[in-house]
Design a protein around this motif. Structure first.
Motif, PDB file in Angstrom:
ATOM      1  N   ARG A 115       1.445   2.148   8.633  1.00  0.00           N
ATOM      2  CA  ARG A 115       1.691   2.765   7.326  1.00  0.00           C
ATOM      3  C   ARG A 115       0.778   3.990   7.172  1.00  0.00           C
ATOM      4  N   ALA A 127       9.808  -4.636   1.340  1.00  0.00           N
ATOM      5  CA  ALA A 127       9.828  -4.847  -0.108  1.00  0.00           C
ATOM      6  C   ALA A 127      11.126  -5.585  -0.428  1.00  0.00           C
ATOM      7  N   LEU A 158       1.708  -2.172   2.032  1.00  0.00           N
ATOM      8  CA  LEU A 158       2.361  -1.005   1.434  1.00  0.00           C
ATOM      9  C   LEU A 158       1.434  -0.251   0.489  1.00  0.00           C
ATOM     10  N   VAL A 216       5.881   5.123   3.598  1.00  0.00           N
ATOM     11  CA  VAL A 216       5.988   3.986   2.682  1.00  0.00           C
ATOM     12  C   VAL A 216       7.451   3.692   2.376  1.00  0.00           C
ATOM     13  N   GLU A 217       8.244   4.742   2.217  1.00  0.00           N
ATOM     14  CA  GLU A 217       9.657   4.546   1.892  1.00  0.00           C
ATOM     15  C   GLU A 217      10.383   3.795   2.996  1.00  0.00           C
ATOM     16  N   PHE A 219       5.362  -2.125  -8.174  1.00  0.00           N
ATOM     17  CA  PHE A 219       4.267  -1.212  -7.863  1.00  0.00           C
ATOM     18  C   PHE A 219       3.566  -0.832  -9.163  1.00  0.00           C
ATOM     19  N   HIS A 247       1.270  -2.404  -4.221  1.00  0.00           N
ATOM     20  CA  HIS A 247       2.438  -3.262  -4.039  1.00  0.00           C
ATOM     21  C   HIS A 247       2.063  -4.704  -4.373  1.00  0.00           C
ATOM     22  N   SER A 262       9.377  -7.256  -5.480  1.00  0.00           N
ATOM     23  CA  SER A 262       8.324  -6.266  -5.277  1.00  0.00           C
ATOM     24  C   SER A 262       8.208  -5.332  -6.481  1.00  0.00           C
ATOM     25  N   LYS A 271       9.297   0.150   2.834  1.00  0.00           N
ATOM     26  CA  LYS A 271       9.889  -0.552   1.692  1.00  0.00           C
ATOM     27  C   LYS A 271      11.249  -1.145   2.048  1.00  0.00           C
ATOM     28  N   LYS A 272      12.008  -0.422   2.867  1.00  0.00           N
ATOM     29  CA  LYS A 272      13.345  -0.887   3.234  1.00  0.00           C
ATOM     30  C   LYS A 272      13.295  -2.229   3.955  1.00  0.00           C
TER      31      LYS A 272
END
Length: 298
Positions: A209, A25, A86, A17-18, A31, A40, A29, A21-22
């Motif tokens: 994901r 997101a 996400l 997920v990280e 959460f 998300h 965004s 996100k880059k």
């Protein structure tokens, strides 16, 4: 030999997920925790709110073009549904329409939204009209874009068949070639020239994901019992002003479904987009938004 080559070239590890996100997101965004999931979502713009709900194997990004136009006059809220984007899988693997409708209510309650317009595409459309039937006091106007919820009277798309097939679905957990994602996108777009590399990459990355591939299999196995009499009665009960936007070249949920849904709904209008497939808001955002804008301003 061909199978081995396919496995070798199509094998992909899960993406964290990280890392996602880059790329996917942004500053809008957010959460929020619902049932152990970090959901998300994006909340943009000001004005009367409109909630956008995406379809199977998609994400909130499918509404990017509509959001850009809508935020000039509206507050726009969109989320990644459980099993997709996400947000990722639901811990109890319940992907029934009832569970999704309950999830939507939990989400909207958490962000304290009481009155809004509600739009959904495909699976998201199914969730949207079920929500409108259960919470008619909350939905001012309903927009269904190539919505599911009625039998299509045709074979399921190949990707759903594969997800239900033993051995093949186990292979899907590890072998998810990018060309396979593109092939499915070519089924939902009427104009294949609009399918860019960036678009295919986004859908592919979201599929990878952590947990999403197994979630897709669990979602595909879910029997929505589309022909149940109670479902049709629920659809008929909706009095909310409803706009049906349908791509004439939709091969997944054909136009005939839109016409039938229009007959069941008591306060609806069907607009057919001749050059669109299953996702008009993504394939032809300008044309589909003009239809939406006219309905919202009426």
């Amino acid at each position: 030999m061909i199978l081995l080559v396919l496995i070798y070239n199509g094998s992909y590890a899960d993406v964290s997920v990280e890392d996602l996100k880059k790329a996917y997101a942004n500053e809008h965004s957010k959460f929020i925790e619902i049932n152990g999931m970090q959901v998300h979502y994006r909340d943009e713009g000001k004005g009367f709110p409109i909630v956008l709900v995406h379809g199977t194997a998609s994400s909130l990004h499918t509404w990017n073009d509509w959001t850009t136009a809508l935020t000039k006059d509206h507050r726009v809220i969109r989320m990644d549904l459980p099993a997709f984007g996400l947000t990722g899988p639901n811990k109890d693997a319940n992907y029934s329409i009832e569970a999704y409708t309950k999830f939507l209510q939990q989400f909207l309650s958490k962000i304290k939204l009481d009155k809004f317009y509600l739009a959904g595409n495909s699976l998201g459309g199914n969730i949207a009209w079920n929500y409108a039937a259960e919470y008619p006091e909350k939905v001012e106007k309903l927009i269904l874009v190539d919505a599911s919820g009625l039998p299509t009277n045709k074979p399921q798309p190949a990707i759903f068949k594969m997800a239900k097939t033993p051995v093949l679905n186990s292979l899907f957990l590890y072998v998810t070639p990018k060309f396979f994602i593109k092939k499915n996108m070519e089924q939902v777009y009427a104009d294949k020239t609009k399918i860019t590399d960036d678009l295919v990459t986004r859908y592919h990355k979201m599929a990878l994901r952590v947990g999403n591939r197994l979630a897709f299999i669990d979602r595909a196995k879910t029997d929505f019992n589309l022909g149940e009499k109670s479902n049709l009665e629920k659809l008929r009960s909706i009095q909310t002003p409803t706009l049906l936007i349908w791509g004439a070249k939709d091969t997944w949920i054909p136009l005939d479904n839109g016409k039938r849904m229009d007959r069941f709904l008591s306060n609806s209008k069907l607009v057919v987009l001749e050059n669109s497939g299953h996702v008009p808001m993504e394939e032809n955002p300008k044309e589909s938004f003009e239809v939406l804008s006219s309905f919202l301003n009426d």
